[in-house]
Design an enzyme around this catalytic site. Structure first.
Site, PDB file in Angstrom:
ATOM      1  N   TRP A 195      -3.372  -4.617   7.386  1.00 26.66           N
ATOM      2  CA  TRP A 195      -3.610  -3.315   6.405  1.00 26.66           C
ATOM      3  C   TRP A 195      -4.856  -3.085   6.016  1.00 26.66           C
ATOM      4  O   TRP A 195      -5.479  -2.166   5.860  1.00 26.66           O
ATOM      5  CB  TRP A 195      -2.802  -3.777   5.198  1.00 26.66           C
ATOM      6  CG  TRP A 195      -1.341  -3.758   5.299  1.00 26.66           C
ATOM      7  CD1 TRP A 195      -0.564  -4.836   5.191  1.00 26.66           C
ATOM      8  CD2 TRP A 195      -0.445  -2.650   5.700  1.00 26.66           C
ATOM      9  NE1 TRP A 195       0.758  -4.266   5.960  1.00 26.66           N
ATOM     10  CE2 TRP A 195       0.802  -3.009   6.071  1.00 26.66           C
ATOM     11  CE3 TRP A 195      -0.978  -1.220   5.974  1.00 26.66           C
ATOM     12  CZ2 TRP A 195       1.846  -2.233   6.488  1.00 26.66           C
ATOM     13  CZ3 TRP A 195       0.199  -0.405   6.339  1.00 26.66           C
ATOM     14  CH2 TRP A 195       1.562  -0.880   6.700  1.00 26.66           C
ATOM     15  N   ASP A 246      -7.231  -3.781  -2.162  1.00 22.62           N
ATOM     16  CA  ASP A 246      -5.617  -3.280  -1.864  1.00 22.62           C
ATOM     17  C   ASP A 246      -4.837  -4.277  -2.163  1.00 22.62           C
ATOM     18  O   ASP A 246      -4.648  -5.492  -1.703  1.00 22.62           O
ATOM     19  CB  ASP A 246      -5.573  -2.959  -0.482  1.00 22.62           C
ATOM     20  CG  ASP A 246      -3.984  -2.451  -0.267  1.00 22.62           C
ATOM     21  OD1 ASP A 246      -3.123  -2.507  -1.223  1.00 22.62           O
ATOM     22  OD2 ASP A 246      -3.514  -2.172   1.130  1.00 22.62           O
ATOM     23  N   LYS A 258       6.478  -3.008  -3.976  1.00 21.28           N
ATOM     24  CA  LYS A 258       6.592  -4.340  -3.754  1.00 21.28           C
ATOM     25  C   LYS A 258       6.870  -5.352  -5.043  1.00 21.28           C
ATOM     26  O   LYS A 258       7.572  -5.959  -5.347  1.00 21.28           O
ATOM     27  CB  LYS A 258       5.564  -4.802  -2.781  1.00 21.28           C
ATOM     28  CG  LYS A 258       5.542  -4.083  -1.622  1.00 21.28           C
ATOM     29  CD  LYS A 258       4.103  -4.448  -0.788  1.00 21.28           C
ATOM     30  CE  LYS A 258       3.948  -3.291   0.304  1.00 21.28           C
ATOM     31  NZ  LYS A 258       4.796  -3.626   1.167  1.00 21.28           N
TER      32      LYS A 258
END
Lengths: 361, 361
Positions: A102, A172, A196
């Site tokens: 990511w 992030d 999530k």
């Protein structure tokens, strides 16, 4: 049927009480005589829901008053483009630290807008560790330093905020927000897709230190402007109201359960259960991440014999343990064990793994 | 309590059978042993839902095969920035025709990316008409011509697609998509936030002629690239899965009810009921839009005596007729009567209006 334990990496399992409340209110929200999904975002009812969600999130994460909280669309990926647009001057450098897949996505989205510098990367080692802080090459005058607090695919997690001096740290936090206490004041920007650990898919939280909103950034449409979103309380255009509402229910549930301190304890116990099975399996299961960098949220693991993968997935599913297949980029297995995954579910998985090894090891 | 008739402009009323199905499946979707909102977007279950929704939408709107259908986040407003980024070269001209508030929003979002030319505007007349086609000044070599098919606030609607030659026609159809048959082949791009006529808030549909996806556009992040979204079937990143699912339920409901031909008939009858009350009120109610341009979806109206506004809103709410307050930009009242608003609801409103006039006229 009945609900199973769902280890999906995201969209991920939600607390059952949250789903039950959303279900009960699906046709009529309180005395509105309409579903919340049918109410105007400008009406008093939804504004109350939105403000309560923000207040609860501020309490849950101890967000200081000098931080704005935005509720946006587009997922974390859109923020990865908006962050340089809002916080970097054209041509300015920004430092990116890569500890998994990511981080590379963040770089890909940012490249059109900023002079990306890879300050450090653990890619050569297969993203099995956080690049050690002393090996980072930070750029003087960089717009920000970007990290991925938890790498959902590679299962690599930062422990706390790295020291980067005066340059704002942008993180992030999609897959680890609210999983333990964090010191928000150490960050310039925290962003997270909600699907999530914060609730439902379709809404993204951006927590940004207000002084950064004064940066000129780059020419951009108003809808890409964080300052405009902050001024309009995330109602620059129609927000995803239902998703915001379910996020609010989820945050409230986390507060009711004891807040991030309690989830930190639960999550530590849950992760330990799985890593113990893996490390105690004599190589039948393996996780290759450096122990000090292992994620408490996403536990990727491989079976010694890849030929058993299909059987593992079929038998675990039959045992009510869903979505254990690893990300296609890595293969193997992955158990995502966010806040809404009860300890009971992780215990069931650990027992299944031991039993599977007994039968096939 | 019981559900009332909700005239909100968006988020707007949904068909009750759609809400009931979403409610029934909230904890467990089919035999998935999890809610759809908890399932991976990469899993077979959600992919089936997503593909079915697209197939049904293609059938509902008779979308030709040479058009891509994208399911995105960000609302119509984000598309208003993405359209010039994707379809105009830097500095190229694009023509905008203004017939209300939302055309001006489109211009505002586009200005950083394109040489905006106002080809025509009815603003001087208070946006009470569509600028007559013969008075448009189109720019040779423009990237596209942008119109707003239906203006939600001003209640002004195009009848069919205007002729603009070879230049692609781009249309914001947020508040009238699927309300009647349209000839998609007359447009280069059709975009619509779903929260009015296609289902829930939090998802936006973009229908784009595939050859336009080959345009270079301007430097932009991958997440802002329609071609990338098309290639990945709108799963470049995690899509708003629950919203997509409810959109699919809504589209299926529209097909089951008889499709856009049937809704065109119902919508014509519904709009006629309200305009008849207004026009027959001897000035007690008034709608100032040119009759040939009156919207079938949003009926704004004013009471002769503004002092009665509050009473009208209070009494209508008490009568189970919700959200009739006009947009703050215009004041007065507005009844939004999208596909999911039954004729019975509009009839109840028409009767209420007549009765209110009898008592206060």
């Amino acid at each position: 049927m009945s609900r199973a334990f769902n280890f999906s990496a995201g969209p991920a399992t939600l607390p059952e009480p949250v789903l039950r409340q959303a279900q009960a209110e699906m046709l009529e929200w309180r005395d509105a005589r309409a579903s919340l999904v049918e109410l105007s975002h400008r009406g008093a009812e939804f504004i109350e829901v939105a403000q309560q969600a923000e207040a609860d999130l501020r309490r849950l994460l101890s967000i200081p008053a000098d931080y704005a909280v935005l509720f946006l669309q587009g997922g974390a990926t859109a923020q990865q483009a908006l962050i340089p647009l809002n916080f970097a001057e054209p041509g300015q450098a920004a430092d990116y630290v890569l500890s998994g897949h990511w981080g590379k996505t963040a770089v890909k989205q940012a490249r059109p807008y900023v002079d990306v510098r890879i300050a450090a990367s653990s890619e050569a080692g297969g993203f099995r560790d956080i690049p050690p802080r002393e090996a980072w090459t930070l750029t003087p005058g960089a717009a920000y330093v970007h990290i991925t607090a938890n790498e959902t695919i590679h299962g690599v997690e930062f422990r706390g905020a790295p020291e980067v001096g005066e340059v704002p740290l942008v993180a992030d936090f999609s897959s680890s927000i609210a999983s333990e206490p964090i010191d928000v004041s150490r960050y310039g920007v925290i962003y997270a897709g909600a699907q999530k650990n914060l609730g439902p898919v379709g809404i993204t939280v951006v927590i940004v230190r207000r002084d950064l909103l004064e940066r000129a950034g780059q020419p951009r449409a108003d809808i890409f402007d964080y300052r405009s979103h902050a001024r309009s309380e995330s109602m620059l255009n129609t927000p995803p109201t239902w998703n915001w509402y379910v996020l609010g229910l989820t945050v409230k549930w986390m507060l009711d359960e004891g807040g991030v301190e309690e989830f930190a304890r639960r999550n530590a116990r849950k992760a330990a259960m799985l890593y113990e099975v893996i490390d105690g399996s004599g190589g039948f299961y393996r996780n290759e991440v450096a122990p000090h960098a292992r994620s408490r949220m996403n536990v990727p693991f491989f079976l010694r014999e890849e030929a058993l993968d299909k059987l593992f997935l079929a038998e675990s599913k039959a045992a009510g343990l869903l979505a254990l297949k690893g990300h296609r980029a890595l293969g193997g297995m992955r158990a995502s064990i966010y806040n809404a995954m009860p300890e009971e579910g992780v215990r069931a998985l650990a027992e299944f793994m031991r039993d599977f090894q007994r039968r096939h090891g």
